[in-house]
Design an enzyme around this catalytic site. Structure first.
Site, PDB file in Angstrom:
ATOM      1  N   ASP A   1       0.911   4.253  -2.625  1.00  0.00           N
ATOM      2  CA  ASP A   1       0.731   5.651  -2.216  1.00  0.00           C
ATOM      3  C   ASP A   1       1.848   6.541  -2.743  1.00  0.00           C
ATOM      4  O   ASP A   1       1.618   7.687  -3.117  1.00  0.00           O
ATOM      5  CB  ASP A   1       0.672   5.758  -0.686  1.00  0.00           C
ATOM      6  CG  ASP A   1      -0.648   5.228  -0.144  1.00  0.00           C
ATOM      7  OD1 ASP A   1      -1.607   5.109  -0.946  1.00  0.00           O
ATOM      8  OD2 ASP A   1      -0.716   4.930   1.063  1.00  0.00           O
TER       9      ASP A   1
ATOM     10  N   CYS B   1     -25.451  -2.352  35.554  1.00  0.00           N
ATOM     11  CA  CYS B   1     -25.932  -2.569  36.909  1.00  0.00           C
ATOM     12  C   CYS B   1     -24.788  -2.216  37.845  1.00  0.00           C
ATOM     13  O   CYS B   1     -23.641  -2.563  37.595  1.00  0.00           O
ATOM     14  CB  CYS B   1     -26.309  -4.044  37.063  1.00  0.00           C
ATOM     15  SG  CYS B   1     -26.372  -4.588  38.774  1.00  0.00           S
TER      16      CYS B   1
ATOM     17  N   GLU C   1     -22.857  -4.595 -10.177  1.00  0.00           N
ATOM     18  CA  GLU C   1     -23.473  -4.326  -8.890  1.00  0.00           C
ATOM     19  C   GLU C   1     -22.475  -3.585  -7.996  1.00  0.00           C
ATOM     20  O   GLU C   1     -21.342  -4.043  -7.813  1.00  0.00           O
ATOM     21  CB  GLU C   1     -23.856  -5.688  -8.281  1.00  0.00           C
ATOM     22  CG  GLU C   1     -24.886  -5.665  -7.221  1.00  0.00           C
ATOM     23  CD  GLU C   1     -26.336  -5.669  -7.699  1.00  0.00           C
ATOM     24  OE1 GLU C   1     -26.613  -5.666  -8.920  1.00  0.00           O
ATOM     25  OE2 GLU C   1     -27.207  -5.648  -6.818  1.00  0.00           O
TER      26      GLU C   1
ATOM     27  N   CYS D   1     -30.796  -7.821  40.604  1.00  0.00           N
ATOM     28  CA  CYS D   1     -30.452  -7.581  42.012  1.00  0.00           C
ATOM     29  C   CYS D   1     -31.042  -6.290  42.572  1.00  0.00           C
ATOM     30  O   CYS D   1     -30.798  -5.955  43.729  1.00  0.00           O
ATOM     31  CB  CYS D   1     -28.936  -7.571  42.186  1.00  0.00           C
ATOM     32  SG  CYS D   1     -28.159  -6.080  41.535  1.00  0.00           S
TER      33      CYS D   1
ATOM     34  N   LYS E   1     -25.488 -13.864  -6.449  1.00  0.00           N
ATOM     35  CA  LYS E   1     -26.318 -12.671  -6.643  1.00  0.00           C
ATOM     36  C   LYS E   1     -25.984 -11.709  -5.512  1.00  0.00           C
ATOM     37  O   LYS E   1     -26.313 -11.947  -4.349  1.00  0.00           O
ATOM     38  CB  LYS E   1     -27.799 -13.032  -6.627  1.00  0.00           C
ATOM     39  CG  LYS E   1     -28.687 -11.829  -6.850  1.00  0.00           C
ATOM     40  CD  LYS E   1     -30.116 -12.225  -7.150  1.00  0.00           C
ATOM     41  CE  LYS E   1     -30.934 -11.005  -7.511  1.00  0.00           C
ATOM     42  NZ  LYS E   1     -31.020 -10.030  -6.414  1.00  0.00           N
TER      43      LYS E   1
ATOM     44  N   ASP F   1       0.841  -1.201   0.000  1.00  0.00           N
ATOM     45  CA  ASP F   1       0.000   0.000   0.000  1.00  0.00           C
ATOM     46  C   ASP F   1       0.874   1.249   0.000  1.00  0.00           C
ATOM     47  O   ASP F   1       0.579   2.240  -0.665  1.00  0.00           O
ATOM     48  CB  ASP F   1      -0.898   0.020   1.240  1.00  0.00           C
ATOM     49  CG  ASP F   1      -2.008  -1.025   1.148  1.00  0.00           C
ATOM     50  OD1 ASP F   1      -2.066  -1.721   0.109  1.00  0.00           O
ATOM     51  OD2 ASP F   1      -2.785  -1.143   2.113  1.00  0.00           O
TER      52      ASP F   1
ATOM     53  N   CYS G   1     -24.459  -8.601  42.578  1.00  0.00           N
ATOM     54  CA  CYS G   1     -25.469  -9.010  41.598  1.00  0.00           C
ATOM     55  C   CYS G   1     -25.241 -10.455  41.149  1.00  0.00           C
ATOM     56  O   CYS G   1     -24.155 -10.818  40.711  1.00  0.00           O
ATOM     57  CB  CYS G   1     -25.416  -8.083  40.388  1.00  0.00           C
ATOM     58  SG  CYS G   1     -26.619  -8.511  39.124  1.00  0.00           S
TER      59      CYS G   1
HETATM   60  O1  D41 Z   1     -25.341  -9.937  -8.557  1.00  0.00           O
HETATM   61  C1  D41 Z   1     -26.393  -9.465  -9.006  1.00  0.00           C
HETATM   62  N1  D41 Z   1     -27.174  -8.753  -8.249  1.00  0.00           N
HETATM   63  C2  D41 Z   1     -26.777  -9.691 -10.447  1.00  0.00           C
HETATM   64  C3  D41 Z   1     -27.820  -8.961 -10.978  1.00  0.00           C
HETATM   65  C4  D41 Z   1     -26.112 -10.619 -11.247  1.00  0.00           C
HETATM   66  N2  D41 Z   1     -25.068 -11.330 -10.768  1.00  0.00           N
HETATM   67  N3  D41 Z   1     -26.481 -10.802 -12.527  1.00  0.00           N
HETATM   68  C5  D41 Z   1     -27.503 -10.085 -13.066  1.00  0.00           C
HETATM   69  N4  D41 Z   1     -27.847 -10.318 -14.354  1.00  0.00           N
HETATM   70  C6  D41 Z   1     -28.848  -9.634 -14.894  1.00  0.00           C
HETATM   71  C7  D41 Z   1     -29.196  -9.891 -16.318  1.00  0.00           C
HETATM   72  C8  D41 Z   1     -29.288 -11.371 -16.566  1.00  0.00           C
HETATM   73  C9  D41 Z   1     -30.496  -9.255 -16.668  1.00  0.00           C
HETATM   74  C10 D41 Z   1     -28.115  -9.326 -17.176  1.00  0.00           C
HETATM   75  C11 D41 Z   1     -28.214  -9.140 -12.286  1.00  0.00           C
HETATM   76  C12 D41 Z   1     -29.269  -8.440 -12.939  1.00  0.00           C
HETATM   77  N5  D41 Z   1     -29.550  -8.716 -14.218  1.00  0.00           N
HETATM   78  C13 D41 Z   1     -30.078  -7.438 -12.289  1.00  0.00           C
HETATM   79  N6  D41 Z   1     -29.754  -6.709 -11.250  1.00  0.00           N
HETATM   80  C14 D41 Z   1     -30.767  -5.894 -10.947  1.00  0.00           C
HETATM   81  C15 D41 Z   1     -31.751  -6.095 -11.818  1.00  0.00           C
HETATM   82  C16 D41 Z   1     -31.314  -7.061 -12.688  1.00  0.00           C
END
Ligand code: D41
Length: 671
Positions: free
Chosen positions: A39, A428, A175, A413, A117, A35, A434
């Site tokens: 920097d 307490c 995301e 107590c 997801k 790091d 206690c």
């Molecule tokens: O990790 C997620 N939240 C995630 C969201 C993901 N891994 N893949 C995603 N793939 C899609 C499509 C298939 C439509 C390209 C998504 C989302 N959509 C998504 N996130 C929010 C609405 C849709």
């Protein structure tokens, strides 16, 4: 080459290097430099750009933060709509999804690209000629908000793509998340600033991205993984989702390292279970798995219905948050005397487990949530942490329930409770008296660094307290061999050894005795300081807060704890009984002249040959020195023995004076 041209070249080299190291760190998770090294590069670039502002470009790694707050976010139209994901909650729904897809495509097996997801916020990043030019939230899928200035502050998102084989225009989707650790740290910070706490990492990520002032967003520990592409103009991308992801990774975009390609439903479900097992140990929150048909030609054939692709599915994990009714608030008294409000809930399934109790932490938390009995509340159970109430659904409140206040007396107590200013916890004051604190008090009293009663282990203490042979620490000295031998798993021999050990502990020091009492915030060092400063128990018992605060290292919190402790009648009674059993040598109160090392701070590291570190510490303290555990600029001396640790290196770095054992002994003799 002219000087200016050389500087220009250096600036460009630095940018390339910094971008490369960002890639090693965020994308490959395999940094090549420290790091500090990173920097240094960044600082050099900042310096050169400071001297030559004409060389600054918007995609320079120094230009992530800096803009003024916005009035509002501009609207962004997504040229290619950001689709949503169909959800599945059971294996059979995954089965249906797979079968329908295969039937439409007339294939017998299918490859899926699978990935966690993430529970964050979906965004779109637009790169033109490799430069990040616009970032937008998903919004409703067709219209989002322009959050470019905020997104630029996220270190994991490259301002410029690596290489040169990227399309003229490339829209990356992914995301924005906050890690679990980042979330905890952020809430800690919010608590310190008396600001609103975030209920969960998702809210924290969303709240941070929707800040109008990018300088605030820059302080939030946000991260990013991409999951797909939108508009692509120019060179075409490879024919599989998994290959596109690999390509994005090579351009410097972070791709989830857990993602892979599997075969059929079986592969999907295996991956789902594997990740379910891993869920708690991942550094970020996930709420399920996304399965995607890997081949783009097949994706195209499948198309989409009602804004969701037929080729992708989100298989959700059991929810970590549910709504239920707050039936009552009970108070638990912990072993340290801390009062914890516990929510009694209408039982509800959260993440596959029935939850009927959840912690409310402390009074501040109840006030912040404005939780009242009868309210509909949101409980969250994430991983193996205890369930918590994270929110109240105010719109569901019926009538006008009363606010809740922690009781002024201990439910165990009946001693008064106190909350020290600047602390969130209510305690307490029953202390030694206690019942909730009794076992802990006895264990602490007997421990090695307190009264050092050999053979009085935790299990035995629990038995003694449960059998009511010991109701307070003074009772220990009334125990007989016969009584002890009557206990489970206690032979005559060990009973008599314990009585001997108890007798041995009758001769101690004032400092140990003070420490053994288990006064809040009075650790070993404070106990030693108090003993040396006041010389007698009587003097300490009678002292007021103002006088205590004149003692070095005793602040208002410690002073208040001490005075509160000695004010309690129960504690006075126990101490009265104890001093009949225990004695210690008089302590000489030394004048400042007799404390030659007063105000000097020492750190000890490594093994000494003539004495233990504890002995050296005690001798130094007797001369007025302060002995601490870590080296800082405020440290006066570091004593280095054999095989010293990193503290010696740190001392050297900070230029703190280093003493070897001979020098230490000389110093002690002179004193
Ligand atoms: O990790 C997620 N939240 C995630 C969201 C993901 N891994 N893949 C995603 N793939 C899609 C499509 C298939 C439509 C390209 C998504 C989302 N959509 C998504 N996130 C929010 C609405 C849709």
């Amino acid at each position: 080459m002219s000087v200016l041209a050389e500087i220009h070249k250096r600036v460009e080299t630095l940018r390339k290097e910094i971008n490369y190291h960002n890639y090693r760190y965020y994308v490959l998770d395999d940094p090549e430099i420290t790091d500090a090294g990173y920097d240094r590069l960044l600082r050099e670039l900042e310096l050169l750009e400071g001297e030559h502002p004409e060389l600054i470009t918007p995609d320079s790694p120094t230009q992530r933060v800096g803009a003024e707050p916005l009035k509002e976010f501009a609207e962004v139209q997504h040229e290619v709509p950001m689709l949503s994901l169909a959800n599945a909650f059971s294996d059979s729904e995954v089965d249906d999804f797979d079968r329908r897809g295969r039937e439409r495509l007339s294939v017998s097996s299918q490859e899926y690209s699978v990935e966690p997801k993430l529970d964050g916020l979906a965004i779109s990043l637009l790169y033109k000629d490799g430069v990040l030019t616009r970032a937008a939230t998903r919004g409703d899928g067709t219209k989002g908000e322009d959050v470019t200035l905020n997104v630029r502050t996220i270190d994991a998102i490259p301002l410029r793509l690596l290489g040169n084989d990227y399309p003229r225009e490339l829209e990356v989707r992914g995301e924005v998340i906050i890690t679990k650790a980042g979330f905890e740290a952020l809430n800690q910070q919010q608590r310190k600033n008396d600001a609103k706490l975030f209920a969960n990492p998702r809210n924290a990520a969303a709240g941070s991205l929707r800040q109008l002032d990018p300088r605030i967003t820059a302080t939030r520990p946000l991260s990013f993984y991409c999951y797909g592409v939108g508009k692509v103009d120019g060179d075409s991308l490879p024919p599989r989702h998994s290959e596109i992801m690999r390509q994005l990774k090579n351009w410097g975009l972070p791709v989830n390292p857990e993602s892979r390609v599997v075969n059929g439903v079986k592969g999907c479900l295996e991956y789902y279970r594997e990740m379910q097992g891993k869920r708690d140990s991942l550094p970020y929150d996930i709420d399920g798995i996304v399965y995607k048909v890997d081949r783009l030609d097949q994706q195209k054939k499948l198309g989409f219905v009602a804004r969701a692709p037929r080729w992708a599915l989100a298989h959700k994990f059991p929810a970590q948050e549910e709504m239920t009714t707050l039936l009552d608030i009970d108070v638990q008294v912990g072993r340290t005397g801390a009062l914890t409000p516990v929510a009694r809930l209408e039982p509800v399934h959260v993440g596959g487990v029935m939850v009927s109790n959840a912690t409310l932490h402390n009074q501040d938390e109840i006030d912040r949530l404005d939780a009242r009995i009868g309210d509909t509340v949101i409980v969250r159970r994430a991983g193996d942490v205890i369930p918590q109430v994270v929110g109240v659904v105010i719109s569901r409140r019926q009538g006008r329930p009363r606010r809740y206040k922690l009781p002024g007396t201990c439910p165990v107590c009946a001693s008064p409770t106190v909350r020290l200013s600047g602390e969130a916890v209510t305690y307490c004051t029953g202390g030694l008296y206690c019942a909730a604190q009794r076992k802990q008090a006895v264990k602490h009293f007997a421990s090695r660094r307190a009264m050092d009663i050999e053979g009085l282990g935790d299990k035995l203490v629990e038995q003694l307290v449960d059998e009511q042979l010991v109701n307070d620490i003074a009772d220990l000295y009334q125990l007989s061999v016969a009584q002890l031998a009557g206990l489970d798993r206690m032979a005559e021999k060990s009973a008599s050894n314990l009585v001997k050990a108890l007798d041995k502990s009758r001769t101690t020091t004032l400092a140990r005795f003070l420490y053994a009492l288990g006064i809040h915030d009075v650790g070993e060092t404070t106990a030693q300081t108090l003993a040396r400063h006041f010389g007698s128990l009587d003097a300490i018992r009678k002292v007021d807060e103002a006088t205590l605060m004149t003692v070095s290292d005793v602040g208002p919190v410690v002073a208040k704890s001490i005075v509160e402790f000695f004010k309690q009648t129960h504690n006075q009674e126990v101490i009265g009984k104890l001093i009949k059993e225990i004695n210690w040598p008089e302590v000489e109160v030394k004048s400042a002249a007799e404390l030659p090392l007063q105000g000097k701070s020492f750190v000890l590291t490594g093994t000494l040959s003539s004495m233990t570190r504890d002995e050296a510490k005690a001798e130094l303290q007797a001369l007025g020195a302060k002995v601490t555990g870590s080296v800082s600029k405020k440290t006066d001396y570091v004593v280095v023995g054999e095989n010293p640790g990193s503290k010696a290196d740190k001392a050297e770095k900070l230029g703190v004076e280093i003493l070897d054992e001979t020098a230490l002994q000389k110093l002690l003799k002179q004193g």
